[in-house]
Design a protein around this motif. Structure first.
Motif, PDB file in Angstrom:
ATOM      1  N   THR A 111       1.126  -1.987   0.055  1.00 58.95           N
ATOM      2  CA  THR A 111       0.088   0.350   0.041  1.00 58.95           C
ATOM      3  C   THR A 111       0.653   0.391  -0.073  1.00 58.95           C
ATOM      4  O   THR A 111       2.412   1.062   0.075  1.00 58.95           O
ATOM      5  CB  THR A 111      -1.135  -0.245   1.426  1.00 58.95           C
ATOM      6  OG1 THR A 111       0.172   0.082   2.502  1.00 58.95           O
ATOM      7  CG2 THR A 111      -1.630  -1.435   1.319  1.00 58.95           C
ATOM      8  N   VAL A 112      -0.004   2.274  -0.458  1.00 61.15           N
ATOM      9  CA  VAL A 112       1.208   3.736  -0.165  1.00 61.15           C
ATOM     10  C   VAL A 112       0.101   4.925  -0.547  1.00 61.15           C
ATOM     11  O   VAL A 112      -1.000   4.552  -1.301  1.00 61.15           O
ATOM     12  CB  VAL A 112       1.998   4.049  -1.593  1.00 61.15           C
ATOM     13  CG1 VAL A 112       1.909   5.288  -2.316  1.00 61.15           C
ATOM     14  CG2 VAL A 112       2.467   2.605  -1.957  1.00 61.15           C
ATOM     15  N   ASP A 113       0.732   5.517   0.521  1.00 63.26           N
ATOM     16  CA  ASP A 113      -0.221   6.632   0.648  1.00 63.26           C
ATOM     17  C   ASP A 113      -1.720   6.089   0.771  1.00 63.26           C
ATOM     18  O   ASP A 113      -3.010   6.701   0.108  1.00 63.26           O
ATOM     19  CB  ASP A 113      -0.249   7.736  -0.377  1.00 63.26           C
ATOM     20  CG  ASP A 113       0.871   8.267  -0.353  1.00 63.26           C
ATOM     21  OD1 ASP A 113       1.293   8.467   0.548  1.00 63.26           O
ATOM     22  OD2 ASP A 113       1.423   8.731  -2.021  1.00 63.26           O
ATOM     23  N   GLY A 114      -2.520   5.373   1.031  1.00 62.77           N
ATOM     24  CA  GLY A 114      -4.067   4.530   2.299  1.00 62.77           C
ATOM     25  C   GLY A 114      -4.427   3.850   0.445  1.00 62.77           C
ATOM     26  O   GLY A 114      -5.913   3.611   0.489  1.00 62.77           O
ATOM     27  N   ALA A 115      -3.821   3.286  -0.382  1.00 60.67           N
ATOM     28  CA  ALA A 115      -4.190   3.529  -1.337  1.00 60.67           C
ATOM     29  C   ALA A 115      -3.674   1.365  -1.724  1.00 60.67           C
ATOM     30  O   ALA A 115      -2.584   1.442  -1.274  1.00 60.67           O
ATOM     31  CB  ALA A 115      -4.421   4.004  -2.452  1.00 60.67           C
ATOM     32  N   VAL A 116      -4.415   0.756  -2.153  1.00 58.04           N
ATOM     33  CA  VAL A 116      -3.484  -0.623  -2.767  1.00 58.04           C
ATOM     34  C   VAL A 116      -2.968  -0.443  -3.432  1.00 58.04           C
ATOM     35  O   VAL A 116      -2.981  -0.076  -5.001  1.00 58.04           O
ATOM     36  CB  VAL A 116      -4.802  -1.833  -3.168  1.00 58.04           C
ATOM     37  CG1 VAL A 116      -4.275  -3.168  -2.973  1.00 58.04           C
ATOM     38  CG2 VAL A 116      -5.417  -2.029  -1.681  1.00 58.04           C
ATOM     39  N   ARG A 117      -1.485  -0.785  -4.420  1.00 60.47           N
ATOM     40  CA  ARG A 117      -1.031  -1.083  -5.203  1.00 60.47           C
ATOM     41  C   ARG A 117      -0.638  -2.052  -5.693  1.00 60.47           C
ATOM     42  O   ARG A 117      -0.059  -2.473  -6.750  1.00 60.47           O
ATOM     43  CB  ARG A 117       0.795  -0.259  -4.585  1.00 60.47           C
ATOM     44  CG  ARG A 117       0.628   1.528  -4.747  1.00 60.47           C
ATOM     45  CD  ARG A 117       0.302   1.903  -5.592  1.00 60.47           C
ATOM     46  NE  ARG A 117      -0.482   3.269  -5.205  1.00 60.47           N
ATOM     47  CZ  ARG A 117      -0.956   3.825  -5.417  1.00 60.47           C
ATOM     48  NH1 ARG A 117      -2.476   3.863  -5.595  1.00 60.47           N
ATOM     49  NH2 ARG A 117      -1.527   5.035  -5.317  1.00 60.47           N
ATOM     50  N   ALA A 118       0.269  -3.606  -4.961  1.00 65.07           N
ATOM     51  CA  ALA A 118       0.165  -4.556  -5.885  1.00 65.07           C
ATOM     52  C   ALA A 118      -0.407  -5.391  -4.749  1.00 65.07           C
ATOM     53  O   ALA A 118      -0.297  -5.422  -3.317  1.00 65.07           O
ATOM     54  CB  ALA A 118       2.039  -4.620  -5.404  1.00 65.07           C
ATOM     55  N   VAL A 119       0.236  -6.835  -4.487  1.00 63.70           N
ATOM     56  CA  VAL A 119      -0.400  -8.064  -4.049  1.00 63.70           C
ATOM     57  C   VAL A 119       1.042  -9.103  -4.569  1.00 63.70           C
ATOM     58  O   VAL A 119       1.230  -9.483  -5.477  1.00 63.70           O
ATOM     59  CB  VAL A 119      -1.501  -8.909  -4.314  1.00 63.70           C
ATOM     60  CG1 VAL A 119      -1.574 -10.157  -3.545  1.00 63.70           C
ATOM     61  CG2 VAL A 119      -2.826  -8.388  -4.108  1.00 63.70           C
ATOM     62  N   ARG A 120       1.252  -9.433  -3.355  1.00 64.51           N
ATOM     63  CA  ARG A 120       2.703 -10.457  -3.734  1.00 64.51           C
ATOM     64  C   ARG A 120       1.898 -12.176  -3.236  1.00 64.51           C
ATOM     65  O   ARG A 120       1.360 -11.802  -2.280  1.00 64.51           O
ATOM     66  CB  ARG A 120       3.980 -10.335  -2.527  1.00 64.51           C
ATOM     67  CG  ARG A 120       4.263  -8.807  -2.970  1.00 64.51           C
ATOM     68  CD  ARG A 120       5.525  -7.964  -1.890  1.00 64.51           C
ATOM     69  NE  ARG A 120       5.827  -6.976  -2.372  1.00 64.51           N
ATOM     70  CZ  ARG A 120       7.131  -6.017  -2.941  1.00 64.51           C
ATOM     71  NH1 ARG A 120       7.941  -7.080  -2.855  1.00 64.51           N
ATOM     72  NH2 ARG A 120       6.669  -4.618  -2.754  1.00 64.51           N
TER      73      ARG A 120
END
Length: 401
Positions: free
Chosen positions: A197-206
Motif C-alpha cells: 500500500t502507498v498513501d492509503g491505497a492498494v498498489r500490489a499483491v505479493r
C-alpha cells in the motif's frame, strides 16, 4: 521492485500458468464467497479479475459435503441475504449454469423450552413480514416431518419449507467455471504473502510466485482473513474454529426424506446425505479455536449424547467416516462485509460463522456493487468490521447454529 511473471503451480498437474503482471482487482480466497464475487464481477465486465487461492478451490470452509440454505433468521439483514440467495440457488442451473444438487426439504428447528419458543415466535413474525413462509408447529407435526424425533422433549418447532441444502463444492466449481468463461483468471496454490500500500491505497499483491500490480483487493479468505487483513493494516476480527460432521453410510432400510433438522439448544443437526444414509453434526462447546482440520472420533461422544436427547435412534447408528472444517467466527457470529475506511479499495466479505454458503449469491452481488460504486440491493453498512469498536453495536442474531 519489478513485478515477476513467475509461474504458480497448476492444481491439475498440467504446465503451470504465469501470474498476470497486473489486475484491476484481486480476490483473495477461492471458497464460495470468493467464487461468487469473481463470477459477479466478471459477468458485470469489471475489468481484469484475478482470484488467488492458497490451496485448492473450496478447500477451506466451503469444502463441506453438504451446506444448508435458509432464510430463517431473526435479523432482517440476514433474512434478506438468505432470501436473495435462495432465489439464486434455485436458478443456478441457468445462471451461472451448474447442478448444485439443491434439495428443498425445509429447515426444522427443534425447540425445547418456552424461552426458545418465544425467540423463534418473534423470529417467525419478522420472517413472515419479509415473505419467508416459516411457521411454528407442534411436536407431533415435527415428528411427522422427521420420524426420528422423540417429540416428548419438545415444546414446539419452527419450520420453513423453502429452505434446504446443496453441494458447496459444486457451487464453487460452477461459479469459477462461469467466471473463467467470462474472462476472469483463477490461480490455485498461490497464497498471498504481502499487500503493498502507498498513501492509503492498494498498489500490489505479493505471492511466492510473483507480484501482481493492482489497485483493489477483496479479502474472502475465510478463517485466514485476519492475517490477510493485517497485511494491509485492516483489522478483520475472525477466529477459526473446527466444526465436524459424521456419516452413517448407507442404511437399510434407507432413511425417509427429512428436513434439515436442528436442535437449537445443543446445535445437533442431521439430514439425508444423498447416498441412502444420514449426515450428523454438532458444534462441540469444548472445541478450542485454531486451524486444526482433522476429524476426531472423540467428538462422537458429545454428538451421540445430543442425538440421544432428540432422536434416540440416531445415537446408536454406526459412523463410517467424518469430516472436519473451519468456521470463521466473528464476535457476534455475523458476517463482515464492506470496504476499509482508511485504505482505498480494500474490500472484504468474511467471518460468516457458518452462513457463508447460504449467503454467497447475495454477497457476490453486493460486493460487485460496492466495487463498482453502485448502490447494492441491501445496505450492509451495519456489517462493517468496525462495528466492534467503541461506540458501535454488534449485530443481533438469535438463530445461530
Amino acid at each position: 521492485m519489478a513485478p515477476s511473471t513467475a509461474s504458480a503451480p497448476s492444481a491439475s498437474g498440467s504446465p503451470p500458468e504465469p501470474l498476470p503482471q497486473a489486475a484491476d482487482v484481486v480476490i483473495v480466497g477461492g471458497g464460495v464467497i470468493g467464487a461468487s464475487i469473481a463470477f459477479h464481477l466478471a459477468e458485470a465486465g469489471a475489468g481484469r479479475v484475478l482470484l488467488l487461492e492458497r490451496e485448492l478451490p473450496a478447500s477451506g470452509s466451503s469444502g463441506k459435503p453438504i451446506g444448508g440454505v435458509r432464510a430463517q433468521f431473526s435479523d432482517p439483514l440476514n433474512i434478506r441475504l438468505g432470501l436473495r440467495s435462495l432465489d439464486a440457488w434455485r436458478d443456478f442451473t441457468r445462471r451461472p449454469g451448474a447442478d448444485i444438487g439443491l434439495e428443498t426439504v425445509g429447515y426444522l428447528f427443534l425447540l425445547g423450552s418456552e424461552r426458545e419458543l418465544a425467540t423463534f415466535t418473534e423470529g417467525v413474525e419478522v420472517q413472515n413480514a419479509h415473505g419467508v413462509p416459516s411457521r411454528i408447529i407442534t411436536p407431533r407435526e415435527a415428528h411427522e416431518l422427521c420420524p426420528y424425533l422423540d417429540p416428548s422433549g419438545l415444546v414446539a418447532a419452527a419450520f420453513s419449507p423453502t429452505d434446504g441444502y446443496a453441494l458447496p463444492r459444486a457451487a464453487v466449481t460452477g461459479y469459477l467455471d462461469a467466471a473463467r468463461r467470462l474472462g476472469a483468471t483463477v490461480r490455485t496454490r498461490c497464497p498471498v504473502t504481502a499487500i503493498d500500500t502507498v498513501d492509503g491505497a492498494v498498489r500490489a499483491v505479493r505471492t511466492p510466485h510473483g507480484t501482481v500490480r493492482t489497485s483493489a483487493v477483496i479479502c474472502c479468505a475465510g478463517a485466514w482473513s485476519g492475517a490477510v487483513g493485517a497485511m494491509a493494516g485492516v483489522d478483520l476480527p475472525v477466529t477459526p474454529l473446527r466444526r465436524q460432521i459424521a456419516f452413517t453410510g448407507p442404511l437399510r432400510p434407507a432413511p425417509p426424506r427429512i428436513p434439515f433438522t436442528l436442535d437449537f439448544d445443543s446445535t445437533f443437526y442431521f439430514h439425508n446425505d444423498g447416498a441412502a444414509g444420514l449426515l450428523m453434526g454438532l458444534s462441540d462447546p469444548a472445541q478450542q479455536p485454531g486451524f486444526e482440520r482433522e476429524f476426531s472420533r472423540e467428538w462422537l461422544t458429545p454428538c451421540r449424547a445430543a442425538a440421544a436427547r432428540r432422536a434416540p435412534e440416531l445415537a446408536g447408528l454406526p459412523v463410517t467416516g467424518g469430516w472436519a472444517g473451519l468456521y470463521e467466527l466473528t464476535p457476534d457470529r455475523n458476517a463482515l462485509i464492506g470496504e476499509a475506511g482508511h485504505l482505498d479499495r480494500f474490500l472484504y466479505a468474511t467471518g460468516f460463522s457458518g452462513h457463508g454458503f447460504l449467503q454467497a449469491p447475495a454477497v457476490g452481488e453486493i460486493v460487485r456493487d460496492l466495487y463498482l460504486h453502485r448502490e447494492p440491493f441491501l445496505d450492509v453498512g451495519p456489517l462493517a468490521a468496525t462495528r466492534f469498536g467503541a461506540g458501535h453495536t454488534a449485530r443481533p442474531e438469535a438463530h445461530i447454529i
